[in-house]
Design a protein around this motif. Sequence first.
Motif, mmCIF file in Angstrom:
data_model
loop_
_atom_site.group_PDB
_atom_site.id
_atom_site.type_symbol
_atom_site.label_atom_id
_atom_site.label_comp_id
_atom_site.label_asym_id
_atom_site.label_seq_id
_atom_site.Cartn_x
_atom_site.Cartn_y
_atom_site.Cartn_z
ATOM 1 N N SER A 1 -41.385 27.799 2.450
ATOM 2 C CA SER A 1 -40.823 28.222 1.159
ATOM 3 C C SER A 1 -41.442 29.530 0.672
ATOM 4 C CB SER A 1 -41.002 27.139 0.100
ATOM 5 O OG SER A 1 -40.390 25.946 0.492
ATOM 6 N N ALA A 2 -41.792 30.407 1.604
ATOM 7 C CA ALA A 2 -42.393 31.692 1.236
ATOM 8 C C ALA A 2 -41.355 32.584 0.568
ATOM 9 C CB ALA A 2 -42.955 32.390 2.469
ATOM 10 N N THR A 3 -41.799 33.306 -0.459
ATOM 11 C CA THR A 3 -40.936 34.297 -1.102
ATOM 12 C C THR A 3 -41.397 35.714 -0.755
ATOM 13 O OG1 THR A 3 -42.287 34.220 -3.113
ATOM 14 C CG2 THR A 3 -40.346 32.768 -3.023
ATOM 15 N N GLU B 1 -54.924 29.327 -1.053
ATOM 16 C CA GLU B 1 -54.995 28.048 -0.354
ATOM 17 C C GLU B 1 -54.497 28.238 1.072
ATOM 18 O OE1 GLU B 1 -53.357 24.610 -2.390
ATOM 19 O OE2 GLU B 1 -53.405 25.755 -4.261
ATOM 20 N N ILE B 2 -55.115 27.512 1.990
ATOM 21 C CA ILE B 2 -54.690 27.590 3.382
ATOM 22 C C ILE B 2 -53.547 26.603 3.618
ATOM 23 C CG2 ILE B 2 -56.357 25.894 4.229
ATOM 24 C CD1 ILE B 2 -56.658 27.807 6.676
ATOM 25 N N ILE B 3 -52.590 27.027 4.416
ATOM 26 C CA ILE B 3 -51.485 26.160 4.823
ATOM 27 C C ILE B 3 -51.425 26.184 6.346
ATOM 28 C CG2 ILE B 3 -48.994 25.802 4.792
ATOM 29 C CD1 ILE B 3 -48.828 26.982 2.078
ATOM 30 N N ASN B 4 -51.452 25.009 6.944
ATOM 31 C CA ASN B 4 -51.483 24.919 8.404
ATOM 32 C C ASN B 4 -50.284 25.579 9.076
ATOM 33 O OD1 ASN B 4 -53.882 23.575 8.194
ATOM 34 N ND2 ASN B 4 -53.130 21.631 8.982
ATOM 35 N N VAL B 5 -49.099 25.449 8.501
ATOM 36 C CA VAL B 5 -47.929 26.042 9.143
ATOM 37 C C VAL B 5 -48.055 27.566 9.190
ATOM 38 C CG1 VAL B 5 -46.416 26.230 7.105
ATOM 39 C CG2 VAL B 5 -45.418 25.869 9.358
ATOM 40 N N VAL B 6 -48.725 28.162 8.234
ATOM 41 C CA VAL B 6 -48.944 29.607 8.235
ATOM 42 C C VAL B 6 -49.964 29.958 9.323
ATOM 43 C CG1 VAL B 6 -49.666 31.608 6.873
ATOM 44 C CG2 VAL B 6 -48.358 29.764 5.785
ATOM 45 N N PHE C 1 -57.329 38.921 15.867
ATOM 46 C CA PHE C 1 -57.211 38.259 14.574
ATOM 47 C C PHE C 1 -55.815 38.454 13.988
ATOM 48 C CE2 PHE C 1 -61.434 39.937 15.192
ATOM 49 C CZ PHE C 1 -62.288 38.912 14.810
ATOM 50 N N THR C 2 -55.270 37.391 13.433
ATOM 51 C CA THR C 2 -54.036 37.479 12.630
ATOM 52 C C THR C 2 -54.270 36.690 11.360
ATOM 53 O OG1 THR C 2 -52.665 37.530 14.637
ATOM 54 C CG2 THR C 2 -51.549 37.050 12.551
ATOM 55 N N ASN C 3 -54.082 37.351 10.216
ATOM 56 C CA ASN C 3 -54.210 36.736 8.903
ATOM 57 C C ASN C 3 -52.887 36.948 8.190
ATOM 58 O OD1 ASN C 3 -56.112 37.482 5.919
ATOM 59 N ND2 ASN C 3 -55.388 35.522 6.602
ATOM 60 N N ILE C 4 -52.190 35.854 7.863
ATOM 61 C CA ILE C 4 -50.891 35.939 7.210
ATOM 62 C C ILE C 4 -51.020 35.420 5.774
ATOM 63 C CG2 ILE C 4 -48.485 35.186 7.210
ATOM 64 C CD1 ILE C 4 -48.641 34.973 10.253
ATOM 65 N N PHE C 5 -50.467 36.180 4.853
ATOM 66 C CA PHE C 5 -50.458 35.836 3.418
ATOM 67 C C PHE C 5 -49.031 35.507 3.005
ATOM 68 C CE2 PHE C 5 -53.654 38.984 4.316
ATOM 69 C CZ PHE C 5 -54.788 38.533 3.654
ATOM 70 N N ILE C 6 -48.869 34.517 2.127
ATOM 71 C CA ILE C 6 -47.541 34.228 1.592
ATOM 72 C C ILE C 6 -47.603 33.959 0.090
ATOM 73 C CG2 ILE C 6 -46.746 33.258 3.789
ATOM 74 C CD1 ILE C 6 -46.709 30.491 2.367
ATOM 75 N N SER C 7 -46.477 34.152 -0.548
ATOM 76 C CA SER C 7 -46.268 33.717 -1.930
ATOM 77 C C SER C 7 -45.326 32.535 -1.867
ATOM 78 C CB SER C 7 -45.603 34.823 -2.754
ATOM 79 O OG SER C 7 -46.389 35.962 -2.793
ATOM 80 N N ARG C 8 -45.578 31.553 -2.742
ATOM 81 C CA ARG C 8 -44.686 30.388 -2.833
ATOM 82 C C ARG C 8 -44.332 30.166 -4.263
ATOM 83 N NH1 ARG C 8 -46.466 25.249 -0.882
ATOM 84 N NH2 ARG C 8 -44.316 24.822 -0.533
ATOM 85 N N ASP D 1 -39.496 38.093 12.420
ATOM 86 C CA ASP D 1 -39.313 36.702 12.862
ATOM 87 C C ASP D 1 -40.304 35.769 12.166
ATOM 88 O OD1 ASP D 1 -37.313 37.562 14.606
ATOM 89 O OD2 ASP D 1 -38.700 37.725 16.305
ATOM 90 N N ARG D 2 -41.555 36.211 12.030
ATOM 91 C CA ARG D 2 -42.552 35.398 11.327
ATOM 92 C C ARG D 2 -42.173 35.240 9.859
ATOM 93 N NH1 ARG D 2 -45.191 38.307 14.804
ATOM 94 N NH2 ARG D 2 -46.046 39.924 13.464
ATOM 95 N N TYR D 3 -41.725 36.336 9.278
ATOM 96 C CA TYR D 3 -41.296 36.313 7.876
ATOM 97 C C TYR D 3 -40.185 35.270 7.680
ATOM 98 C CZ TYR D 3 -39.280 37.868 3.462
ATOM 99 O OH TYR D 3 -38.802 37.912 2.186
ATOM 100 N N LYS D 4 -39.162 35.365 8.489
ATOM 101 C CA LYS D 4 -38.012 34.451 8.385
ATOM 102 C C LYS D 4 -38.448 32.997 8.570
ATOM 103 C CE LYS D 4 -33.504 33.506 10.404
ATOM 104 N NZ LYS D 4 -32.537 33.835 11.443
ATOM 105 N N TYR D 5 -39.293 32.752 9.549
ATOM 106 C CA TYR D 5 -39.775 31.402 9.815
ATOM 107 C C TYR D 5 -40.536 30.849 8.601
ATOM 108 C CZ TYR D 5 -42.249 27.533 11.992
ATOM 109 O OH TYR D 5 -42.756 26.284 12.280
ATOM 110 N N LEU D 6 -41.405 31.662 8.012
ATOM 111 C CA LEU D 6 -42.218 31.190 6.884
ATOM 112 C C LEU D 6 -41.400 31.034 5.611
ATOM 113 C CD1 LEU D 6 -45.487 33.088 7.720
ATOM 114 C CD2 LEU D 6 -45.081 30.613 7.859
ATOM 115 N N VAL D 7 -40.362 31.823 5.452
ATOM 116 C CA VAL D 7 -39.443 31.612 4.323
ATOM 117 C C VAL D 7 -38.786 30.245 4.480
ATOM 118 C CG1 VAL D 7 -37.225 32.364 3.335
ATOM 119 C CG2 VAL D 7 -39.036 34.035 3.784
ATOM 120 N N GLU D 8 -38.370 29.938 5.691
ATOM 121 C CA GLU D 8 -37.687 28.673 5.959
ATOM 122 C C GLU D 8 -38.633 27.478 5.927
ATOM 123 O OE1 GLU D 8 -35.674 26.615 9.802
ATOM 124 O OE2 GLU D 8 -35.110 28.696 9.424
#
Length: 166
Positions: free
Chosen positions: A105-107, A66-71, A159-166, A95-102
């Motif tokens: 709620s990325a794990t 799923e796409i998330i705008n904040v990502v 291009f930047t494609n960021i993946f996260i787990s929640r 820095d991106r990692y820390k921001y997305l965790v905060e």
Amino acid sequence: MKIFNLKLGYTIILSIFLISCSQDDDMLIDKTSTLTDVPVTYSPMEYQILSLLNEHRGSVGLAVLEIINVVSKEAEGHTDYMIQDGKPSHDNFPDRYKYLVEKASATKVGENVAYGYSTAQAVVTAWIKSSGHRQNLENTDYTHFGISTKQNAEGRNYFTNIFISR
């Protein structure tokens, strides 16, 4: 006397309510609003990339993301950085990692970058052919993602494609 008791009763109820709401609950509300309140406009190429990535995941038996705008907004900031720097990179990833965790709620967080490709199909094909990039695309832990594609002054796509787990 009844007015005093009524005020006392409201005070007690309000106190119980405030005590029962934990700080974690407040943070969850803030994070949820952040996810939906971030304005992002997706280009046709970005939509194509998202679709192609999910098609690929489906073709290998994985759940779609799923796409998330904040990502995507965070991806956009990095794409701008790469254009300014004149080269693709993973600079400032912590820095991106820390921001997305905060904020999301990325794990777990991963990222694919590229430049120079003129079509969505070309960049997705390149990511699939690269073992490191493919590992991100096919990671079973990831649940959400975001994308940013922009051109520099010479018309070269970044291009930047960021993946996260929640």
